[in-house]
Design a protein around this motif. Structure first.
Motif, PDB file in Angstrom:
ATOM      1  N   ARG A   1       0.776  -1.078  -0.023  1.00  0.00           N
ATOM      2  CA  ARG A   1       0.126  -0.154   0.070  1.00  0.00           C
ATOM      3  C   ARG A   1       0.830   1.330  -0.095  1.00  0.00           C
ATOM      4  N   ARG A   2       2.187   1.166   0.624  1.00  0.00           N
ATOM      5  CA  ARG A   2       2.758   2.502   0.999  1.00  0.00           C
ATOM      6  C   ARG A   2       3.558   2.647  -0.291  1.00  0.00           C
ATOM      7  N   ARG A   3       4.035   1.475  -1.177  1.00  0.00           N
ATOM      8  CA  ARG A   3       4.838   1.738  -2.433  1.00  0.00           C
ATOM      9  C   ARG A   3       3.919   2.073  -3.429  1.00  0.00           C
ATOM     10  N   GLY A   4       2.499   1.882  -3.286  1.00  0.00           N
ATOM     11  CA  GLY A   4       1.581   2.301  -4.392  1.00  0.00           C
ATOM     12  C   GLY A   4       1.159   3.857  -4.140  1.00  0.00           C
ATOM     13  N   GLN A   5       1.209   4.322  -2.916  1.00  0.00           N
ATOM     14  CA  GLN A   5       1.150   5.596  -2.491  1.00  0.00           C
ATOM     15  C   GLN A   5       2.321   6.309  -2.876  1.00  0.00           C
ATOM     16  N   TYR A   6       3.718   6.001  -2.690  1.00  0.00           N
ATOM     17  CA  TYR A   6       4.831   6.606  -3.277  1.00  0.00           C
ATOM     18  C   TYR A   6       4.731   6.704  -4.647  1.00  0.00           C
ATOM     19  N   ASP A   7       4.413   5.888  -5.139  1.00  0.00           N
ATOM     20  CA  ASP A   7       4.523   6.005  -6.652  1.00  0.00           C
ATOM     21  C   ASP A   7       3.386   6.836  -7.203  1.00  0.00           C
ATOM     22  N   MET A   8       2.328   7.081  -6.500  1.00  0.00           N
ATOM     23  CA  MET A   8       1.372   8.028  -6.875  1.00  0.00           C
ATOM     24  C   MET A   8       1.993   9.588  -6.629  1.00  0.00           C
ATOM     25  N   TRP A   9       2.658   9.494  -5.259  1.00  0.00           N
ATOM     26  CA  TRP A   9       3.263  10.931  -5.122  1.00  0.00           C
ATOM     27  C   TRP A   9       4.394  11.251  -6.027  1.00  0.00           C
ATOM     28  N   LYS A  10       5.281  10.412  -6.552  1.00  0.00           N
ATOM     29  CA  LYS A  10       6.247  10.636  -7.292  1.00  0.00           C
ATOM     30  C   LYS A  10       5.651  10.970  -8.841  1.00  0.00           C
ATOM     31  N   ALA A  11       4.502  10.344  -9.228  1.00  0.00           N
ATOM     32  CA  ALA A  11       4.227  10.535 -10.577  1.00  0.00           C
ATOM     33  C   ALA A  11       3.521  11.941 -10.714  1.00  0.00           C
ATOM     34  N   GLU A  12       3.122  12.537  -9.563  1.00  0.00           N
ATOM     35  CA  GLU A  12       2.443  13.654  -9.294  1.00  0.00           C
ATOM     36  C   GLU A  12       3.733  14.748  -9.440  1.00  0.00           C
ATOM     37  N   CYS A  13       4.740  14.461  -8.648  1.00  0.00           N
ATOM     38  CA  CYS A  13       5.915  15.532  -9.065  1.00  0.00           C
ATOM     39  C   CYS A  13       6.476  15.516 -10.179  1.00  0.00           C
ATOM     40  N   GLN A  14       6.586  14.168 -10.695  1.00  0.00           N
ATOM     41  CA  GLN A  14       7.298  14.099 -12.283  1.00  0.00           C
ATOM     42  C   GLN A  14       6.293  15.000 -13.314  1.00  0.00           C
ATOM     43  N   LYS A  15       4.862  14.839 -13.116  1.00  0.00           N
ATOM     44  CA  LYS A  15       4.124  15.921 -13.873  1.00  0.00           C
ATOM     45  C   LYS A  15       4.576  17.061 -14.252  1.00  0.00           C
TER      46      LYS A  15
END
Length: 425
Positions: free
Chosen positions: A107-121
């Protein structure tokens, strides 16, 4: 990350420093520039991989009391530091099962991936395996290179975050340069990504120089970037007030104030001498507290010191406090609610606080460690120091000469002395 069987046996038969470099190899040209390592794993004292795995029940519950005793005796073997630290820093509760931790991890890995994708945009360089060291935003508040930015900078939070990314990059380049690990741009980028995502999600603190020094060992010890982020987040939960800045002060100043009070209580003569030298605010200890003695020890000795500290400060309620802060607010266990059996799950330092009901804010083991260093140098400071610069020079001599375990033991003695004197007062 590295198999421990043969290496562990060879470590037991030698001084250990050379073999430790198998885990944290130093660039050949830097060998003469780094402090020698004092820590070496010791059979029967250091927490080995075998003892670590034997500390779990069949379904995965951890005998944390047994683990803490071993850590406090001889630290953690390099092959398992990452996974042990996740518990010490409160990423997982010791009573959780393998299945519960795996579910939480995913769950945490998925959350981090989402946050990182937000930053990457907003900044496409994030997650690319590269990082930046030049400003994205000019003095006029406009992008220096629009191709590097994927979001409008009219939002104040976005603008402030983008303005700090190049500073993170500059600090990444300077971080642990002596280690071969950071010869890889991908590893440097991993550190940059974690710090950048953290700065975005924690705009109240943002990024402050020194966070790179706290995060770097985690990047090296924990292979998965998301797992590393969560471990760094937990470390910063303990330390974030150190990095909270205002126009007139740094958060670590509250710890310096506590240090002043401790020294005034346990060694009034030394405190008065420092006051006379205009050093009563203890600003000379700023760096020690800010980055937890990173400059006073070799890399391997720093890791040893940190796990000793975190083991001694361990509180099993930290997981709930970090995971569900709103639900646990104001519900921390009181000393009267903790019995002798429960107390075994606490580290030595925290156990003493629980027994005495001492819950003073900003009164961490690190402060008593600095106090213990001052006590070790007491005679020299009293006889040789004619100004604050002399104090800084005398304390500078501890680099590579300070024994982590001895310093922690002395810190615990000072804690006991301080609590005794404040109780009488």
């Amino acid at each position: 990350m590295i198999g421990c069987g043969g290496l562990w046996r060879s470590l037991m038969k030698s001084s250990g420093a050379t073999e430790l470099n198998s885990f944290y190899p130093i660039r050949p040209e830097c060998l003469n520039d780094v402090p020698p390592t004092r820590f070496k794993p010791r059979a029967g004292k250091t927490l080995s991989a075998r003892r670590w795995h034997a500390s779990f029940s069949e379904d995965g519950q951890l005998n944390i009391a047994k683990v803490l005793r071993r850590i406090q005796r001889g630290g953690v073997h390099p092959s398992i530091k990452g996974e042990v630290w996740e518990f010490l820093l409160g990423c997982y509760h010791p009573n959780s099962t393998f299945d519960e931790r795996n579910e939480l991890k995913q769950r945490r890995r998925g959350q981090y991936d989402m946050w990182k994708a937000e930053c990457q945009k907003m900044v496409p360089v994030i997650g690319s395996g590269k990082f930046i060291t030049t400003p994205l935003i000019g003095d006029d508040g406009k992008p220096t290179d629009p191709s590097l930015i994927g979001a409008p900078t009219s939002d104040k939070k976005v603008l402030e975050w983008m303005q700090v990314l190049h500073q993170i990059g500059l600090d990444v380049v300077r971080t642990d340069r002596a280690l071969e690990f950071y010869e890889s741009e991908a590893n440097q980028a991993k550190l940059w990504d974690v710090l950048s995502v953290f700065a975005w999600l924690n705009s109240d603190v943002g990024y402050v120089q020194g966070m790179n020094d706290i995060c770097s060992p985690l990047i090296i010890l924990i292979e998965n970037e998301a797992d590393c982020y969560w471990c760094f987040d937990r470390a910063m939960r303990r330390m974030r007030e150190n990095f909270r800045c205002s126009a007139s002060s740094m958060g670590v100043q509250s710890q310096l104030s506590t240090l002043s009070q401790i020294m005034k209580t346990v060694d009034p003569k030394l405190h008065q001498h420092l006051e006379d030298l205009d050093g009563g605010e203890y600003l000379f200890a700023f760096r020690m507290l800010m980055v937890l003695f990173r400059r006073e020890f070799s890399f391997a000795d720093t890791l040893y010191l940190w796990e000793l500290m975190w083991g001694m400060e361990y509180n099993p309620s930290n997981f709930s406090k970090y995971e569900e802060p709103d639900r646990t607010k104001g519900k921390e266990a009181s000393s009267s609610a903790v019995n002798d059996k429960t107390l075994k799950q606490y580290g030595k330092f925290e156990r003493k606080n629980m027994k005495t009901g001492h819950a003073e804010e900003n009164c961490s083991l690190a402060i008593f460690l600095v106090a213990s260093v001052l006590e070790i140098k007491n005679r020299r400071i009293l006889t040789e120091a004619k100004g604050v610069d002399d104090v800084v020079q005398i304390l500078g001599d501890i680099t590579s000469n300070l024994d982590a375990k001895k310093a922690c033991t002395e810190a615990l003695k000072l804690q006991k002395k301080y609590l005794s004197k404040t109780k009488k007062a």
